[in-house]
Design a protein around this motif. Structure first.
Motif, PDB file in Angstrom:
ATOM      1  N   ASN A 118       0.831  -1.206   0.000  1.00  0.00           N
ATOM      2  CA  ASN A 118       0.000   0.000   0.000  1.00  0.00           C
ATOM      3  C   ASN A 118       0.867   1.259   0.000  1.00  0.00           C
ATOM      4  N   ALA A 119       0.501   2.218  -0.825  1.00  0.00           N
ATOM      5  CA  ALA A 119       1.087   3.558  -0.755  1.00  0.00           C
ATOM      6  C   ALA A 119       0.132   4.408   0.065  1.00  0.00           C
ATOM      7  N   VAL A 120       0.599   4.873   1.235  1.00  0.00           N
ATOM      8  CA  VAL A 120      -0.267   5.534   2.196  1.00  0.00           C
ATOM      9  C   VAL A 120       0.239   6.949   2.452  1.00  0.00           C
ATOM     10  N   GLU A 121      -0.657   7.929   2.338  1.00  0.00           N
ATOM     11  CA  GLU A 121      -0.329   9.312   2.658  1.00  0.00           C
ATOM     12  C   GLU A 121      -1.445   9.904   3.498  1.00  0.00           C
ATOM     13  N   GLY A 122      -1.083  10.593   4.585  1.00  0.00           N
ATOM     14  CA  GLY A 122      -2.065  11.258   5.420  1.00  0.00           C
ATOM     15  C   GLY A 122      -2.575  10.378   6.546  1.00  0.00           C
ATOM     16  N   ASP A 123      -3.697  10.774   7.113  1.00  0.00           N
ATOM     17  CA  ASP A 123      -4.273  10.106   8.285  1.00  0.00           C
ATOM     18  C   ASP A 123      -5.117   8.916   7.815  1.00  0.00           C
ATOM     19  N   VAL A 124      -4.479   7.751   7.689  1.00  0.00           N
ATOM     20  CA  VAL A 124      -5.107   6.574   7.085  1.00  0.00           C
ATOM     21  C   VAL A 124      -5.018   5.386   8.038  1.00  0.00           C
ATOM     22  N   LEU A 125      -6.110   4.651   8.170  1.00  0.00           N
ATOM     23  CA  LEU A 125      -6.152   3.376   8.884  1.00  0.00           C
ATOM     24  C   LEU A 125      -6.520   2.310   7.863  1.00  0.00           C
ATOM     25  N   ALA A 126      -5.608   1.366   7.605  1.00  0.00           N
ATOM     26  CA  ALA A 126      -5.827   0.324   6.606  1.00  0.00           C
ATOM     27  C   ALA A 126      -5.824  -1.045   7.282  1.00  0.00           C
ATOM     28  N   LEU A 127      -6.920  -1.800   7.116  1.00  0.00           N
ATOM     29  CA  LEU A 127      -7.044  -3.141   7.674  1.00  0.00           C
ATOM     30  C   LEU A 127      -7.208  -4.143   6.536  1.00  0.00           C
ATOM     31  N   ASP A 128      -6.314  -5.140   6.480  1.00  0.00           N
ATOM     32  CA  ASP A 128      -6.386  -6.193   5.470  1.00  0.00           C
ATOM     33  C   ASP A 128      -6.470  -5.617   4.056  1.00  0.00           C
ATOM     34  N   CYS A 129      -5.663  -4.615   3.795  1.00  0.00           N
ATOM     35  CA  CYS A 129      -5.616  -3.981   2.476  1.00  0.00           C
ATOM     36  C   CYS A 129      -4.274  -4.267   1.821  1.00  0.00           C
ATOM     37  N   GLU A 130      -4.276  -4.392   0.500  1.00  0.00           N
ATOM     38  CA  GLU A 130      -3.026  -4.633  -0.198  1.00  0.00           C
ATOM     39  C   GLU A 130      -3.041  -3.979  -1.580  1.00  0.00           C
ATOM     40  N   ASN A 131      -1.874  -3.432  -1.937  1.00  0.00           N
ATOM     41  CA  ASN A 131      -1.624  -2.876  -3.272  1.00  0.00           C
ATOM     42  C   ASN A 131      -2.573  -1.737  -3.634  1.00  0.00           C
ATOM     43  N   ASN A 132      -2.832  -0.858  -2.661  1.00  0.00           N
ATOM     44  CA  ASN A 132      -3.701   0.286  -2.881  1.00  0.00           C
ATOM     45  C   ASN A 132      -2.933   1.598  -2.746  1.00  0.00           C
ATOM     46  N   LEU A 133      -3.469   2.657  -3.347  1.00  0.00           N
ATOM     47  CA  LEU A 133      -3.090   4.021  -2.997  1.00  0.00           C
ATOM     48  C   LEU A 133      -4.175   4.561  -2.083  1.00  0.00           C
ATOM     49  N   LEU A 134      -3.806   4.883  -0.849  1.00  0.00           N
ATOM     50  CA  LEU A 134      -4.743   5.404   0.148  1.00  0.00           C
ATOM     51  C   LEU A 134      -4.220   6.759   0.597  1.00  0.00           C
ATOM     52  N   LEU A 135      -4.863   7.831   0.161  1.00  0.00           N
ATOM     53  CA  LEU A 135      -4.358   9.185   0.383  1.00  0.00           C
ATOM     54  C   LEU A 135      -5.454  10.028   1.006  1.00  0.00           C
ATOM     55  N   SER A 136      -5.146  10.640   2.143  1.00  0.00           N
ATOM     56  CA  SER A 136      -6.101  11.525   2.797  1.00  0.00           C
ATOM     57  C   SER A 136      -5.494  12.901   2.998  1.00  0.00           C
ATOM     58  N   ARG A 137      -6.207  13.909   2.530  1.00  0.00           N
ATOM     59  CA  ARG A 137      -5.855  15.300   2.812  1.00  0.00           C
ATOM     60  C   ARG A 137      -7.040  16.007   3.454  1.00  0.00           C
ATOM     61  N   GLY A 138      -7.785  15.239   4.243  1.00  0.00           N
ATOM     62  CA  GLY A 138      -8.938  15.834   4.902  1.00  0.00           C
ATOM     63  C   GLY A 138      -9.617  14.871   5.852  1.00  0.00           C
ATOM     64  N   GLY A 139      -9.074  14.660   7.054  1.00  0.00           N
ATOM     65  CA  GLY A 139      -9.702  13.807   8.045  1.00  0.00           C
ATOM     66  C   GLY A 139      -9.236  12.367   7.962  1.00  0.00           C
ATOM     67  N   LYS A 140      -9.734  11.554   8.883  1.00  0.00           N
ATOM     68  CA  LYS A 140      -9.378  10.148   8.943  1.00  0.00           C
ATOM     69  C   LYS A 140      -9.974   9.375   7.764  1.00  0.00           C
ATOM     70  N   LEU A 141      -9.133   8.572   7.110  1.00  0.00           N
ATOM     71  CA  LEU A 141      -9.572   7.674   6.052  1.00  0.00           C
ATOM     72  C   LEU A 141      -9.381   6.249   6.544  1.00  0.00           C
ATOM     73  N   ALA A 142     -10.470   5.488   6.670  1.00  0.00           N
ATOM     74  CA  ALA A 142     -10.411   4.096   7.094  1.00  0.00           C
ATOM     75  C   ALA A 142     -10.779   3.202   5.918  1.00  0.00           C
ATOM     76  N   ALA A 143      -9.940   2.216   5.633  1.00  0.00           N
ATOM     77  CA  ALA A 143     -10.170   1.299   4.520  1.00  0.00           C
ATOM     78  C   ALA A 143     -10.061  -0.137   5.032  1.00  0.00           C
ATOM     79  N   VAL A 144     -10.968  -0.989   4.610  1.00  0.00           N
ATOM     80  CA  VAL A 144     -11.005  -2.377   5.072  1.00  0.00           C
ATOM     81  C   VAL A 144     -11.134  -3.312   3.871  1.00  0.00           C
ATOM     82  N   GLY A 145     -10.186  -4.264   3.760  1.00  0.00           N
ATOM     83  CA  GLY A 145     -10.287  -5.328   2.779  1.00  0.00           C
ATOM     84  C   GLY A 145     -10.185  -4.895   1.336  1.00  0.00           C
ATOM     85  N   LEU A 146      -9.493  -3.814   1.061  1.00  0.00           N
ATOM     86  CA  LEU A 146      -9.374  -3.329  -0.310  1.00  0.00           C
ATOM     87  C   LEU A 146      -8.124  -3.877  -0.989  1.00  0.00           C
ATOM     88  N   SER A 147      -8.216  -4.107  -2.298  1.00  0.00           N
ATOM     89  CA  SER A 147      -7.070  -4.549  -3.090  1.00  0.00           C
ATOM     90  C   SER A 147      -7.074  -3.804  -4.425  1.00  0.00           C
TER      91      SER A 147
END
Length: 479
Positions: free
Chosen positions: A291-320
């Motif tokens: 995962n490429a993670v930027e910002g306030d991110v909570l990732a659970l069981d995620c793989e090979n994602n771009l998860l980018l937050s520039r505005g508050g908490k970002l929660a992601a579950v089970g994403l691929s």
């Protein structure tokens, strides 16, 4: 800039840096008023600042020119000021967007006045480039070929079949690492791109090019007579009225694809045009799950994602294999293999008249910034910040009244010709149709809360009477 770069000999050539693009494929982070070249991607400096610093390794500061548009000129100058105060004088503003060929001619207008025999490099400001030493070497090789009368491009070795890039077919070698150009190919379909890569004869077109002024102007006169007329008469016609009538055409279509004496330098630097979110994912650092993670991110069981937050908490579950980009007012979610469709999203939003295409909730202005805190039918609430010693234009609104409350610093509120000095917790009303101006007389930032009310609250309901930032056009330049 490294010590070696700072002391390296610079050429007598010039650089024109193009900084007017909108970067819609990186929405919702990139927007019309703050496109990707003005944002820090891949470092703590914006792509524009990175481009300028690379140019300064080869060219003297007084020979580096940045062409942007009127909406971005103040932000561009602020970013260049952070590098070198003198660079702010090197910024040129297009009255309206007219693609790369008119923009290059706008830069050449300044260059030929000082050096009509100059060789010029044209560099996009929204690309990611690594290996600065290789960049320096390649630019110098290109300048040597331009001095021999060649129009010079820079080709990147095609590592995979890419349908989002243009291609250059190379011919016989002209010098070490330099080849003749046989043809340009526009963005191909996948099957054609695979054939290009398999042949080993094609480069990706980096969008950078080099030429000497005399040969370039001769080509304009041969292939673009309308532009040639403007060029010849540019001292007699007001810039804005003439520029708006120019054809919207690129250097590639207008000039390069018609020339015969062309060379391509094989790039010895890393290059990516950051054309979509998959490119950002590919270049970002990854965690142990890919995962490429930027910002306030909570990732659970995620793989090979771009998860980018520039505005508050970002929660992601089970994403691929997903792209998730969150800002304060918009969120994009799409599979990585669908990122090219982001431009379709932007097109639909434009058709709906959505402000989400134009600006973020915080918008920078030459005097400071404003942030939209809340809005609804008939009202809008903003937090306005004004730099020490700065002031807004003297203006009025036809369709709204305003109420200002000072929350930090001191303010001078001019209303219908009368000045009122306000400090924290004091307020004032601005009637609909009243002329007014907000100024910060102090040495600390001024912050106010502005409550707008009325039937129409958009930014184009501003009539300016006086403006220290030159945002009032003379009558001869309107239209």
């Amino acid at each position: 800039m490294s010590e070696n770069a700072a002391t390296a000999p610079r050429t007598s050539g010039h650089a024109i840096i193009l900084a007017g693009g909108s970067g819609t494929r990186l929405w919702p982070v990139s927007r019309t008023l703050l496109p990707k070249q003005l944002m820090p991607l891949g470092g703590d400096k914006s792509l524009l600042q990175q481009t300028v610093l690379r140019a300064l390794r080869v060219f003297a500061p007084k020979n580096v020119w940045v062409v942007t548009n009127e909406e971005h000129v103040f932000e561009v100058r602020a970013q260049l000021r952070a590098l070198d105060q003198a660079l702010t004088a090197q910024v040129l503003a297009e009255p309206v967007g007219r693609n790369t060929l008119p923009a290059v001619l706008l830069g050449l207008d300044r260059i030929v006045a000082a050096d009509p025999a100059a060789c010029v490099a044209v560099l996009p400001s929204d690309h990611m480039i690594s290996a600065d030493e290789g960049f320096d070497t390649d630019i110098r090789a290109g300048l040597a070929m331009a001095a021999k009368g060649y129009f010079v491009t820079f080709g990147v070795e095609a590592a995979k079949p890419e349908t989002g890039y243009g291609y250059i077919r190379r011919g016989e070698p002209l010098a070490p690492g330099v080849f003749e150009v046989l043809r340009f190919a526009e963005k191909p379909d996948l099957e054609t791109a695979r054939a290009f890569v398999a042949s080993g004869e094609y480069f990706w077109n980096s969008g950078m090019f080099l030429f000497c002024v005399a040969e370039f102007i001769e080509a304009v006169q041969r292939f673009q007579p309308a532009l040639a007329v403007w060029w010849k008469n540019r001292a007699k016609t007001p810039l804005a009225s003439a520029y708006a009538s120019l054809p919207d055409i690129s250097v590639d279509y207008g000039i390069a694809e018609r020339l015969t004496r062309q060379a391509v330098v094989k790039a010895s630097f890393g290059w990516d045009d950051l054309g979509n979110w998959e490119a950002i994912y590919r270049l970002d650092d990854k965690d142990e799950c890919g995962n490429a993670v930027e910002g306030d991110v909570l990732a659970l069981d995620c793989e090979n994602n771009l998860l980018l937050s520039r505005g508050g908490k970002l929660a992601a579950v089970g994403l691929s294999d997903m792209i998730v980009v969150q800002t304060r007012d918009a969120t994009l979610i799409c599979p990585k293999d669908q990122v090219q469709r982001v431009k379709d999203v932007v097109g639909i939003l434009k058709g709906q008249g959505s402000r989400l295409v134009e600006a973020h909730v915080t918008v920078n202005r030459p005097w400071g910034s404003y942030t939209v805190l809340e809005e609804g039918e008939g009202y809008k609430v903003k937090r306005i910040k004004v730099h020490p010693g700065a002031r807004l234009s003297l203006q009025m609104h036809h369709h709204r009244a305003e109420h200002w409350v000072v929350i930090r610093g001191s303010a001078v509120a001019e209303v219908d010709g009368v000045e009122h000095l306000l400090s924290a917790n004091q307020s004032i009303d601005i009637p609909m149709g009243g002329t007014h101006r907000l100024s910060n007389p102090g040495k600390l930032p001024l912050e106010i809360i502005e409550v707008q009310s009325g039937p129409y609250l958009e930014e184009d309901d501003i009539v300016r009477f006086d403006d220290v930032y030159g945002r009032i056009k003379p009558e001869s330049e309107k239209g």
